[in-house]
Write a protein that holds these residues in place. Sequence first.
Motif, PDB file in Angstrom:
ATOM      1  N   SER A 227      -2.328  -0.172   8.858  1.00  0.00           N
ATOM      2  CA  SER A 227      -1.240  -1.342   8.929  1.00  0.00           C
ATOM      3  C   SER A 227      -1.030  -2.011  10.147  1.00  0.00           C
ATOM      4  N   GLU A 228      -1.078  -0.840  11.304  1.00  0.00           N
ATOM      5  CA  GLU A 228      -0.968  -1.173  12.693  1.00  0.00           C
ATOM      6  C   GLU A 228      -2.128  -1.900  13.101  1.00  0.00           C
ATOM      7  N   ARG A 229      -3.173  -1.794  12.680  1.00  0.00           N
ATOM      8  CA  ARG A 229      -4.392  -2.371  12.947  1.00  0.00           C
ATOM      9  C   ARG A 229      -4.474  -3.863  12.604  1.00  0.00           C
ATOM     10  N   LEU A 230      -3.750  -4.068  11.252  1.00  0.00           N
ATOM     11  CA  LEU A 230      -3.831  -5.388  10.481  1.00  0.00           C
ATOM     12  C   LEU A 230      -2.636  -6.456  10.926  1.00  0.00           C
ATOM     13  N   THR A 231      -1.510  -5.728  11.274  1.00  0.00           N
ATOM     14  CA  THR A 231      -0.346  -6.562  11.657  1.00  0.00           C
ATOM     15  C   THR A 231      -0.463  -7.604  12.708  1.00  0.00           C
ATOM     16  N   PRO A 232      -1.271  -7.386  13.929  1.00  0.00           N
ATOM     17  CA  PRO A 232      -1.340  -8.591  14.858  1.00  0.00           C
ATOM     18  C   PRO A 232      -2.160  -9.749  14.077  1.00  0.00           C
ATOM     19  N   TYR A 233      -2.932  -9.709  12.958  1.00  0.00           N
ATOM     20  CA  TYR A 233      -3.485 -10.657  12.489  1.00  0.00           C
ATOM     21  C   TYR A 233      -2.812 -11.130  11.302  1.00  0.00           C
ATOM     22  N   GLY A 234      -1.519 -10.865  10.832  1.00  0.00           N
ATOM     23  CA  GLY A 234      -0.809 -11.327   9.905  1.00  0.00           C
ATOM     24  C   GLY A 234      -1.106 -10.841   8.620  1.00  0.00           C
ATOM     25  N   LEU A 235      -1.706  -9.452   8.536  1.00  0.00           N
ATOM     26  CA  LEU A 235      -2.170  -8.867   7.404  1.00  0.00           C
ATOM     27  C   LEU A 235      -1.430  -7.417   7.362  1.00  0.00           C
ATOM     28  N   SER A 236      -1.324  -6.887   6.142  1.00  0.00           N
ATOM     29  CA  SER A 236      -0.952  -5.493   5.766  1.00  0.00           C
ATOM     30  C   SER A 236      -1.459  -4.855   4.629  1.00  0.00           C
ATOM     31  N   VAL A 237      -1.186  -3.680   4.345  1.00  0.00           N
ATOM     32  CA  VAL A 237      -1.574  -2.922   3.126  1.00  0.00           C
ATOM     33  C   VAL A 237      -0.283  -3.254   2.297  1.00  0.00           C
ATOM     34  N   THR A 238      -0.664  -3.905   1.043  1.00  0.00           N
ATOM     35  CA  THR A 238       0.138  -4.146   0.002  1.00  0.00           C
ATOM     36  C   THR A 238       0.532  -2.929  -0.819  1.00  0.00           C
ATOM     37  N   SER A 239       1.741  -2.443  -0.876  1.00  0.00           N
ATOM     38  CA  SER A 239       1.945  -1.286  -1.826  1.00  0.00           C
ATOM     39  C   SER A 239       3.335  -1.444  -2.425  1.00  0.00           C
ATOM     40  N   THR A 240       3.420  -0.656  -3.477  1.00  0.00           N
ATOM     41  CA  THR A 240       4.793  -0.406  -4.092  1.00  0.00           C
ATOM     42  C   THR A 240       5.208   0.884  -4.319  1.00  0.00           C
ATOM     43  N   VAL A 241       6.454   1.196  -4.317  1.00  0.00           N
ATOM     44  CA  VAL A 241       6.858   2.436  -4.512  1.00  0.00           C
ATOM     45  C   VAL A 241       7.907   2.546  -5.801  1.00  0.00           C
ATOM     46  N   GLN A 242       7.560   3.432  -6.647  1.00  0.00           N
ATOM     47  CA  GLN A 242       8.458   3.659  -7.931  1.00  0.00           C
ATOM     48  C   GLN A 242       8.379   5.020  -8.437  1.00  0.00           C
ATOM     49  N   TRP A 243       9.627   5.487  -8.761  1.00  0.00           N
ATOM     50  CA  TRP A 243       9.501   6.772  -9.200  1.00  0.00           C
ATOM     51  C   TRP A 243       8.612   7.870  -8.275  1.00  0.00           C
ATOM     52  N   GLY A 244       8.867   7.857  -6.929  1.00  0.00           N
ATOM     53  CA  GLY A 244       8.339   8.929  -6.077  1.00  0.00           C
ATOM     54  C   GLY A 244       6.606   8.494  -6.128  1.00  0.00           C
ATOM     55  N   ARG A 245       6.231   7.564  -6.628  1.00  0.00           N
ATOM     56  CA  ARG A 245       4.870   7.459  -6.431  1.00  0.00           C
ATOM     57  C   ARG A 245       4.415   6.140  -5.732  1.00  0.00           C
ATOM     58  N   THR A 246       3.600   5.807  -4.989  1.00  0.00           N
ATOM     59  CA  THR A 246       3.257   4.772  -4.159  1.00  0.00           C
ATOM     60  C   THR A 246       1.940   4.162  -4.638  1.00  0.00           C
ATOM     61  N   THR A 247       1.806   2.977  -5.098  1.00  0.00           N
ATOM     62  CA  THR A 247       0.727   2.289  -5.485  1.00  0.00           C
ATOM     63  C   THR A 247       0.229   1.175  -4.498  1.00  0.00           C
ATOM     64  N   TYR A 248      -1.088   1.456  -4.102  1.00  0.00           N
ATOM     65  CA  TYR A 248      -1.637   0.290  -3.150  1.00  0.00           C
ATOM     66  C   TYR A 248      -2.487  -0.720  -3.827  1.00  0.00           C
ATOM     67  N   THR A 249      -2.267  -1.949  -3.623  1.00  0.00           N
ATOM     68  CA  THR A 249      -3.011  -3.144  -4.612  1.00  0.00           C
ATOM     69  C   THR A 249      -3.708  -4.009  -3.645  1.00  0.00           C
ATOM     70  N   GLY A 250      -4.016  -3.396  -2.455  1.00  0.00           N
ATOM     71  CA  GLY A 250      -4.965  -4.367  -1.297  1.00  0.00           C
ATOM     72  C   GLY A 250      -4.332  -4.583  -0.281  1.00  0.00           C
ATOM     73  N   ILE A 251      -4.969  -5.848   0.427  1.00  0.00           N
ATOM     74  CA  ILE A 251      -4.550  -6.244   1.699  1.00  0.00           C
ATOM     75  C   ILE A 251      -4.108  -7.626   1.352  1.00  0.00           C
ATOM     76  N   GLY A 252      -2.632  -7.886   1.927  1.00  0.00           N
ATOM     77  CA  GLY A 252      -2.250  -8.841   1.969  1.00  0.00           C
ATOM     78  C   GLY A 252      -1.744  -9.773   3.014  1.00  0.00           C
ATOM     79  N   ASP A 253      -1.363 -10.890   2.892  1.00  0.00           N
ATOM     80  CA  ASP A 253      -0.894 -11.887   4.068  1.00  0.00           C
ATOM     81  C   ASP A 253       0.677 -11.375   4.388  1.00  0.00           C
TER      82      ASP A 253
END
Length: 246
Positions: A220-246
């Motif tokens: 994420s730190e590498r992507l942040t300067p380009y306006g991108l980030s790792v898309t994730s959600t946290v629910q019930w103690g579990r993190t789900t990653y759904t790709g790279i988003g703006d």
Amino acid sequence: MPIRHPYSAASPSTGEPARPSADPTSTGRPSAYPVDIVVSLRREGTARLLRTLRSHQVLPALLHPWGSGAAYRSLLREPDSLSLLDVPDGAETDDLAQRVQVLSALSSVVVLTPGHIDAVDLLRAGAANVLPRDMPPPELAGRLTAERRWLGTSAPSRDRHPRALPQQVLRPRQLSQGILLDVLLASARPWCCHDLCLLLGTARAPMSRRALQARMLRLSERLTPYGLSVTSTVQWGRTTYTGIGD
């Protein structure tokens, strides 16, 4: 127009599968071996298998341990790749069905197992086929060749539409970071943190969640300067990653 089969049936004179052609197929896939990548849960046992099947020309000479970034990158680059997951005697099998499930997100998977492992759970987890390791080499070679032929003519290609990064984004130099980026870009499926830990760990143990979180943070730190980030959600103690988003 007849369908072109890059992997011909077994020779009627020898009973062995014909050697693969070096010409590309009509789909552009090079006709090297029926199996693209061999992933092993116990290296010594798989090395013996490769030596036994060497003359049958169905498996590449190089084997990869579970968690190999080079193996995953090769599978991600080919939309109709076929991997062989070898489970020699003595390999850890408690989470085998889950390993099949996460590997099948990258490619079609044929599993070779000792006789005492039930194939049903592995087929339900997404294996294209499950074959016994003690099968006579000519028969095993023929079945692997037939599996590729079946996948090439009957199974739909994996519909991958990886997101293209902007040209100015520099890819990570570290293979481990690059593979993580490729997995997030190429797969349409959400990735549970537990599945990613298993995929990126070793045959003996998954990666720790803390290590995965640290790797995601660096990405994420590498992507942040380009306006991108790792898309994730946290629910019930579990993190789900759904790709790279703006």
